[in-house]
Design a protein around this motif. Structure first.
Motif, PDB file in Angstrom:
ATOM      1  N   ILE A 120      40.558  71.194  38.723  1.00 44.88           N
ATOM      2  CA  ILE A 120      40.313  71.363  40.155  1.00 44.88           C
ATOM      3  C   ILE A 120      40.034  70.007  40.795  1.00 44.88           C
ATOM      4  O   ILE A 120      40.552  69.704  41.875  1.00 44.88           O
ATOM      5  N   GLN A 121      39.264  69.179  40.130  1.00 46.13           N
ATOM      6  CA  GLN A 121      38.974  67.838  40.666  1.00 46.13           C
ATOM      7  C   GLN A 121      40.249  67.015  40.767  1.00 46.13           C
ATOM      8  O   GLN A 121      40.466  66.313  41.756  1.00 46.13           O
ATOM      9  N   ASP A 122      41.123  67.105  39.768  1.00 46.29           N
ATOM     10  CA  ASP A 122      42.406  66.399  39.820  1.00 46.29           C
ATOM     11  C   ASP A 122      43.237  66.893  41.006  1.00 46.29           C
ATOM     12  O   ASP A 122      43.862  66.097  41.718  1.00 46.29           O
ATOM     13  N   THR A 123      43.246  68.198  41.217  1.00 47.72           N
ATOM     14  CA  THR A 123      43.965  68.783  42.349  1.00 47.72           C
ATOM     15  C   THR A 123      43.373  68.290  43.659  1.00 47.72           C
ATOM     16  O   THR A 123      44.104  67.960  44.605  1.00 47.72           O
ATOM     17  N   LEU A 124      42.058  68.224  43.726  1.00 48.71           N
ATOM     18  CA  LEU A 124      41.382  67.712  44.919  1.00 48.71           C
ATOM     19  C   LEU A 124      41.810  66.280  45.220  1.00 48.71           C
ATOM     20  O   LEU A 124      42.065  65.932  46.379  1.00 48.71           O
ATOM     21  N   ASN A 125      41.896  65.465  44.191  1.00 53.22           N
ATOM     22  CA  ASN A 125      42.300  64.071  44.375  1.00 53.22           C
ATOM     23  C   ASN A 125      43.720  63.988  44.942  1.00 53.22           C
ATOM     24  O   ASN A 125      43.981  63.207  45.864  1.00 53.22           O
ATOM     25  N   ILE A 126      44.625  64.802  44.409  1.00 50.00           N
ATOM     26  CA  ILE A 126      46.007  64.814  44.890  1.00 50.00           C
ATOM     27  C   ILE A 126      46.057  65.309  46.330  1.00 50.00           C
ATOM     28  O   ILE A 126      46.724  64.709  47.188  1.00 50.00           O
ATOM     29  N   LEU A 127      45.366  66.408  46.612  1.00 53.27           N
ATOM     30  CA  LEU A 127      45.370  66.955  47.967  1.00 53.27           C
ATOM     31  C   LEU A 127      44.774  65.977  48.974  1.00 53.27           C
ATOM     32  O   LEU A 127      45.255  65.873  50.107  1.00 53.27           O
ATOM     33  N   THR A 128      43.744  65.264  48.569  1.00 52.10           N
ATOM     34  CA  THR A 128      43.120  64.288  49.463  1.00 52.10           C
ATOM     35  C   THR A 128      44.106  63.164  49.803  1.00 52.10           C
ATOM     36  O   THR A 128      44.210  62.752  50.966  1.00 52.10           O
ATOM     37  N   GLU A 129      44.842  62.691  48.804  1.00 49.21           N
ATOM     38  CA  GLU A 129      45.858  61.671  49.065  1.00 49.21           C
ATOM     39  C   GLU A 129      46.930  62.201  50.016  1.00 49.21           C
ATOM     40  O   GLU A 129      47.336  61.494  50.949  1.00 49.21           O
ATOM     41  N   GLN A 130      47.372  63.414  49.785  1.00 48.48           N
ATOM     42  CA  GLN A 130      48.407  64.010  50.629  1.00 48.48           C
ATOM     43  C   GLN A 130      47.893  64.254  52.050  1.00 48.48           C
ATOM     44  O   GLN A 130      48.622  64.055  53.021  1.00 48.48           O
TER      45      GLN A 130
ATOM     46  N   ILE B 166      41.099  71.675  50.743  1.00 44.94           N
ATOM     47  CA  ILE B 166      40.196  70.694  50.128  1.00 44.94           C
ATOM     48  C   ILE B 166      38.754  71.178  50.227  1.00 44.94           C
ATOM     49  O   ILE B 166      38.009  71.142  49.240  1.00 44.94           O
ATOM     50  N   GLU B 167      38.365  71.636  51.398  1.00 49.57           N
ATOM     51  CA  GLU B 167      36.993  72.099  51.592  1.00 49.57           C
ATOM     52  C   GLU B 167      36.665  73.282  50.686  1.00 49.57           C
ATOM     53  O   GLU B 167      35.581  73.356  50.106  1.00 49.57           O
ATOM     54  N   LYS B 168      37.608  74.196  50.522  1.00 49.39           N
ATOM     55  CA  LYS B 168      37.377  75.345  49.650  1.00 49.39           C
ATOM     56  C   LYS B 168      37.244  74.921  48.192  1.00 49.39           C
ATOM     57  O   LYS B 168      36.380  75.400  47.480  1.00 49.39           O
ATOM     58  N   LEU B 169      38.109  74.016  47.759  1.00 48.09           N
ATOM     59  CA  LEU B 169      38.049  73.551  46.377  1.00 48.09           C
ATOM     60  C   LEU B 169      36.776  72.749  46.125  1.00 48.09           C
ATOM     61  O   LEU B 169      36.201  72.832  45.030  1.00 48.09           O
ATOM     62  N   GLU B 170      36.350  71.964  47.101  1.00 47.36           N
ATOM     63  CA  GLU B 170      35.102  71.201  46.935  1.00 47.36           C
ATOM     64  C   GLU B 170      33.933  72.139  46.679  1.00 47.36           C
ATOM     65  O   GLU B 170      33.027  71.819  45.912  1.00 47.36           O
ATOM     66  N   GLY B 171      33.954  73.293  47.304  1.00 43.66           N
ATOM     67  CA  GLY B 171      32.904  74.274  47.102  1.00 43.66           C
ATOM     68  C   GLY B 171      32.884  74.819  45.682  1.00 43.66           C
ATOM     69  O   GLY B 171      31.849  75.298  45.217  1.00 43.66           O
ATOM     70  N   LEU B 172      34.004  74.728  44.992  1.00 41.95           N
ATOM     71  CA  LEU B 172      34.058  75.220  43.616  1.00 41.95           C
ATOM     72  C   LEU B 172      33.538  74.229  42.592  1.00 41.95           C
ATOM     73  O   LEU B 172      33.108  74.624  41.527  1.00 41.95           O
ATOM     74  N   VAL B 173      33.612  72.962  42.917  1.00 39.02           N
ATOM     75  CA  VAL B 173      33.211  71.948  41.925  1.00 39.02           C
ATOM     76  C   VAL B 173      31.840  71.348  42.226  1.00 39.02           C
ATOM     77  O   VAL B 173      31.353  70.517  41.471  1.00 39.02           O
ATOM     78  N   ASP B 174      31.234  71.724  43.320  1.00 38.48           N
ATOM     79  CA  ASP B 174      29.886  71.205  43.658  1.00 38.48           C
ATOM     80  C   ASP B 174      28.830  71.808  42.767  1.00 38.48           C
ATOM     81  O   ASP B 174      28.874  72.861  42.272  1.00 38.48           O
TER      82      ASP B 174
END
Length: 77
Positions: free
Chosen positions: A10-20, A69-77
């Motif tokens: 999920i963190q890797d996905t977050l990093n990719i989505l943030t770049e995009q 991104i915001e939804k995924l951040e809620g999963l890894v916090d």
């Protein structure tokens, strides 16, 4: 509870989505700047309408990616 392997994915996905998202922001800003600077006598042309639609679509895409991104951040916090 989420295991470490899934949390890392999920963190890797977050990093990719943030770049995009950041790239989308640049594109939407560039397209909006183009639309904003079209001379008045060219507004209403097909090219102008296409640029307006592109700016709107990029803005919507940016918002959707940001929401993800915001939804995924809620999963890894």
């Amino acid at each position: 509870m989420m295991n470490l392997k899934r949390r890392k994915r999920i963190q890797d996905t977050l990093n990719i989505l943030t770049e995009q998202r950041d790239l989308l922001e640049i594109l939407k800003d560039e397209e909006q700047e183009y639309v904003d600077n079209v001379p008045e006598n060219l507004q209403g042309t097909e090219r102008y309408e296409t640029a307006e639609e592109a700016a709107s679509g990029l803005d919507e895409a940016y918002d959707l990616v940001n929401d993800a991104i915001e939804k995924l951040e809620g999963l890894v916090d």
